[in-house]
Design a protein around this motif. Structure first.
Motif: not given
Length: 512
Positions: A3, A6, A232, A430, A432, A481, A484-485, A488, A492
């Motif tokens: 990926r 950032d 971002d 940003a 995914n 964003e 992405d958080r 995590r 995904q």
């Protein structure tokens, strides 16, 4: 998993290949930096990065072409040989055509005893690290013949790959794959970041992106206006002003969402919750009677109205500050009547999903409007194929802006915002692969509509109409964003659009 990164330190300005070449020339001619010195700096930066990423690698294999990228590769080979690594260069193309400083560094590598093999037949030999120096940013034709075979051999090899400046075969401006492109583990870009590193299929090829300005002076960058802006959350977090202590819901805007045909209640609800969570003061939902009561019970803050026909929509349109037309709307007669009614009133609006499909059937240039197509919707709007959209997303976004609306958000990997005015396109770096699931676009449109509704009361001091570009850019990055958080926190593969809602309050708290 590959990926884009950032990580702190990546610049926000993006420059086309021709611009980078001019900046390179400026550094040489005006600043007096020699081409030999720039090549030496690039090679040293590559060597240092490779050693830091793969300290235990002992066998380095470099594939070099005929240009400056090859010269950078020869510098790397010499540095690696000097510290006792096992180094081999596979040289593609007629080595008699190598000139200038690249030739100097090739001769130096030979003098140090670096093994150099001319041409490639079959698979690559064993190696712990591959350095890709076949093509640079000047490539503008389809890769074929032995060059393509070499790229395919790199991609078959189990060793990690470090690409010099850009993965070979990737178009520097558009991110399109020119027949075949190296799938790098890491890429080190020089002087200026190129937009093609960030959008389209680039994420499958660039790997972790790194940058070195090669110590060129700031004056070099002042000589060119960026062709695009990387966005971002770290960049956009300051774009949302604090609310006044005396603010009330009327100051924060009223969004009306028109959508939710039978079977698609979730799309309308996700959009509504996105508008609420992004801070809209009031959110109304004009939807099909079959599920209006159900949505209202699940999310009581949404004012749900079940509509049998377009006439019942009139008072809702008059009360709204911003219209969001399309999430789960469908293309039935019921949907078409609601769409036509919404298009007949003078209100700022956002069109998404079936709102865009209905627009494509009767194309028109709109005012005070944001459109948020994915590549398939963009293709229908422009009468093209999705592959043509993805081949040059910047050009497609600009065509959509000229033909349809003052603000266009073209969704996908490396989402883009193009808008009227002189601001360069904004590109979201940003996000995914977990966002490849249903409902993500509905949530995004709701977030942007919520920000659009708030813009007039925030005292942003923007020029008329540019409030919507602000909302589109901020909403795009906020959404990415949050994804992405959430990825995590979860993963995904299991990511749902509604998972992003849990991340929005924390992100917006950071912005306050």
């Amino acid at each position: 998993m590959r990926r884009l990164s950032d990580k702190p330190g990546l610049p926000y300005a993006l420059y086309r290949a021709e611009q980078v070449r001019r900046m390179d020339a400026y550094a040489l001619e005006i600043e007096g930096i020699s081409a030999a010195e720039l090549m030496a700096r690039a090679g040293q930066a590559l060597f240092d990065l490779a050693r830091s990423l793969y300290p235990d690698s002992r066998r380095w294999l470099l594939l070099c072409g005929l240009g400056n990228n090859a010269g950078d590769g020869y510098v790397v080979a010499a540095l690696a040989q000097a510290v006792g690594l096992a180094v081999e260069i596979i040289q593609l193309g007629d080595s008699q055509r190598i000139q200038g400083h690249a030739l100097h560094h090739l001769q130096r590598a030979r003098a140090l005893g670096v093994s150099i093999r001319q041409g490639l037949s079959g698979d690559l030999p064993p190696a712990d690290l591959i350095v890709d120096g076949l093509f640079g940013i000047g490539l503008d034709r389809e890769v074929s013949g032995p060059w393509r075979a070499a790229i395919e051999a790199i991609n078959r090899h189990p060793a990690p790959v470090l690409a010099i400046d850009i993965p070979s075969g990737l178009h520097a401006d558009s991110g399109a794959v020119l027949g075949a492109a190296v799938q790098a583990s890491h890429s080190l870009s020089f002087i200026g970041l190129k937009p093609g590193l960030f959008t389209g299929i680039a994420a499958d090829h660039v790997g972790q992106l790194h940058f070195s300005g090669l110590q060129v002076p700031a004056r070099v960058y002042a000589s060119e206006l960026p062709s695009a802006r990387r966005l971002d959350w770290a960049r956009q977090i300051g774009q949302l002003p604090r609310r006044r202590a005396t603010a009330h819901k009327g100051d924060c805007g009223h969004v009306l969402i028109i959508g939710g045909a039978p079977g698609f209640a979730g799309a309308a609800r996700l959009a509504g919750e996105g508008a609420l969570r992004s801070g809209a003061g009031l959110v109304s939902l004009a939807t099909h009677p079959a599920h209006a009561a159900c949505i209202g019970q699940q999310r009581p803050e949404l004012m749900c109205h079940g509509l049998d026909g377009a006439e019942a929509l009139r008072p809702l349109l008059q009360a709204a500050d911003v219209l969001l037309v399309g999430p789960g709307l469908g293309q039935s007669d019921w949907a078409r009547r609601l769409f036509e009614q919404a298009m007949a009133v003078e209100r700022p609006r956002l069109l998404d999903a079936d709102g865009l499909n209905l627009l494509a059937q009767k194309p028109q240039r709109l005012v005070r409007t944001v459109i948020t197509p994915h590549p398939g919707e963009a293709a229908r709007l422009l009468g093209l194929g999705s592959a043509q959209i993805q081949a040059d997303r910047f050009a497609a976004c600009e065509q959509l802006r000229q033909r349809y609306a003052p603000v266009v958000l073209l969704k996908g990997a490396g989402s883009l915002v193009c808008s009227d005015g002189d601001k360069a396109p904004g590109l979201c770096s940003a996000g995914n692969a977990g966002m490849a699931s249903g409902g993500m676009g509905d949530l995004l449109s709701g977030i942007i509509a919520g920000l659009m509704a708030q813009a007039p009361g925030l005292g942003l001091g923007l020029e008329p109409g540019l409030d919507w570009a602000w909302a589109a850019e901020l909403g795009m990055v906020l959404h990415a964003e949050a994804a992405d958080r959430a990825a995590r926190r979860l993963s995904q593969r299991s990511l749902l659009a509604s998972d992003l809602l849990d991340e929005l309050p924390g992100l917006l708290r950071e912005a306050e």
